[in-house]
Design a protein around this motif. Sequence first.
Motif, short mmCIF file in Angstrom:
data_model
loop_
_atom_site.label_atom_id
_atom_site.label_comp_id
_atom_site.label_asym_id
_atom_site.label_seq_id
_atom_site.Cartn_x
_atom_site.Cartn_y
_atom_site.Cartn_z
N SER A 179 0.79 -1.22 0.00
CA SER A 179 0.00 0.00 0.00
C SER A 179 0.83 1.27 0.00
O SER A 179 0.35 2.32 -0.45
CB SER A 179 -0.93 0.01 1.23
N TYR A 180 2.05 1.18 0.55
CA TYR A 180 2.84 2.40 0.71
C TYR A 180 4.27 2.17 0.24
O TYR A 180 4.88 1.16 0.56
CB TYR A 180 2.84 2.84 2.18
N PRO A 181 4.85 3.13 -0.50
CA PRO A 181 6.22 2.98 -0.99
C PRO A 181 7.23 3.14 0.15
O PRO A 181 6.90 3.60 1.24
CB PRO A 181 6.36 4.10 -2.02
N LEU A 182 8.47 2.79 -0.14
CA LEU A 182 9.53 2.74 0.88
C LEU A 182 10.59 3.81 0.64
O LEU A 182 11.11 3.96 -0.45
CB LEU A 182 10.20 1.37 0.85
N TRP A 183 10.90 4.50 1.73
CA TRP A 183 12.09 5.36 1.81
C TRP A 183 13.05 4.61 2.72
O TRP A 183 12.85 4.55 3.92
CB TRP A 183 11.68 6.72 2.36
N VAL A 184 14.06 4.02 2.14
CA VAL A 184 14.90 3.07 2.87
C VAL A 184 16.22 3.70 3.30
O VAL A 184 16.82 4.48 2.56
CB VAL A 184 15.15 1.80 2.02
N ALA A 185 16.67 3.34 4.50
CA ALA A 185 17.99 3.76 5.00
C ALA A 185 18.92 2.55 4.96
O ALA A 185 18.62 1.51 5.56
CB ALA A 185 17.89 4.30 6.42
N HIS A 186 20.01 2.67 4.22
CA HIS A 186 21.01 1.61 4.17
C HIS A 186 22.34 2.26 3.81
O HIS A 186 22.49 2.79 2.72
CB HIS A 186 20.62 0.53 3.16
N TYR A 187 23.29 2.21 4.74
CA TYR A 187 24.54 2.93 4.59
C TYR A 187 25.68 2.01 4.17
O TYR A 187 25.66 0.81 4.43
CB TYR A 187 24.94 3.60 5.91
N GLY A 188 26.67 2.59 3.53
CA GLY A 188 27.89 1.87 3.19
C GLY A 188 27.73 0.82 2.12
O GLY A 188 28.50 -0.13 2.05
N VAL A 189 26.73 0.97 1.26
CA VAL A 189 26.49 0.00 0.19
C VAL A 189 26.31 0.74 -1.14
O VAL A 189 26.04 1.94 -1.16
CB VAL A 189 25.23 -0.86 0.48
N ASP A 190 26.44 -0.01 -2.23
CA ASP A 190 26.26 0.59 -3.55
C ASP A 190 24.79 0.73 -3.91
O ASP A 190 24.42 1.55 -4.77
CB ASP A 190 26.96 -0.27 -4.62
#
Length: 405
Positions: A179-190
């Motif tokens: 139902s809802y899109p994602l604003w994702v936090a993920h550090y140190g990756v490509d």
Amino acid sequence: MKKIVKKWAAGVLAALLTMIFAVPGAAAISPSSPNQYPGIDVSSYQGDIDFAAVRAAGIQVVYIRSSVGSGFVDATFAQNYQRAKAAGLQVGLYHYVTARSEAEARQQAQFFVSTISGTQPDCRLAMDFESFGDLSVAQINAIGQAFIQTVAELSGKEVVLYSNAYTARTVWSPQLAASYPLWVAHYGVDAPGDSGAWQSWVGWQYTSTGSVPGIGGNVDRDRFTDGILLSGSSIIPDPGLPEEVHDTCDYTVQPGDTVWGIARYFGTTVDCIAEINGLQDPSLIYPGQVLRILCEGGGTGSGGSGTYTVQAGDTLWDIAQYYGTTVSALAATNGIEDLSLIFPGQVLIIPGGGTGSIGNGYYTIVWGDTLWDLARRFGTTVSYLAELNGIQDPNLIYAGETIRI
């Protein structure tokens, strides 16, 4: 020929082993559209921002924290919104959720929409719900659903869910993802890693230690796609404030804690904590016990308009040391002429830059902290904190470093 056969066999074996032992769901997720816009997200922690310089540096989207819990308005919200709009940036607004029930989630959603009423954002409204205490997965999802649904109903706007990749994968439900899109936090990756039921992202927060002209110190850096933009831009209506305005959170008792000390930390009273938690004898608490904390008007908080209620025996020096500020800053902020004259019950405004507190989403490391201690204190895990903050070596953190909780 034998060498060729051996090489072929070795290649087949390697391929089979890769298939057998590959980690399920380890693949990165993709942006929801090819168009990407450089962005940042800010709060009172960034202090006074020159948004014209930010825009000139190529930033196109800014998410601004408006509020926390049920009664705390970010001290820089109005200023940040007005300046960002004037600079021609695409603006989004977010709220940090502290609810522990569906009813409280709906209350906080109404407070959020009321706080941002009269604004005209360009991006989806965002829910930042990441500190769960001892809530079950089912409870977390019910609270998140109640908050997002109420925000959408009251504001008439689309909503995005902010989460780190680990929580998206292990906590949030496929129903919410659908139902809802994602604003994702993920550090140190490509690219952001496996995020559960989400196959794409509309926002990716890729570092918490970014640097942008116009902002002093670190700032979260993001990339956003077309999916973050609202389908239509109109003024947010005012649903009015909820009937009760309280900010609540859970606190896990640590060795050496007293109810008096906890009350001092949160700017509340021993009687209030005892009443909410049914403590017959406030002197009897134990490590690991989870206490419910109720703070009028947003609690102590460390940034911007955070406050502290003076207790018997306090000195300005003690309070300054505790919040990582200075006696002169406290005195100037509160108009205190005699530095030795403060009294119990006096409410002091804490200037920005102090240590982190539960409920604001950030914590400033002090000497002697370990990631393990912080995980216990905030009711989470070392692996979660490490992934959220891009920490490669969990044994290596530094005093003065600000991390997300």
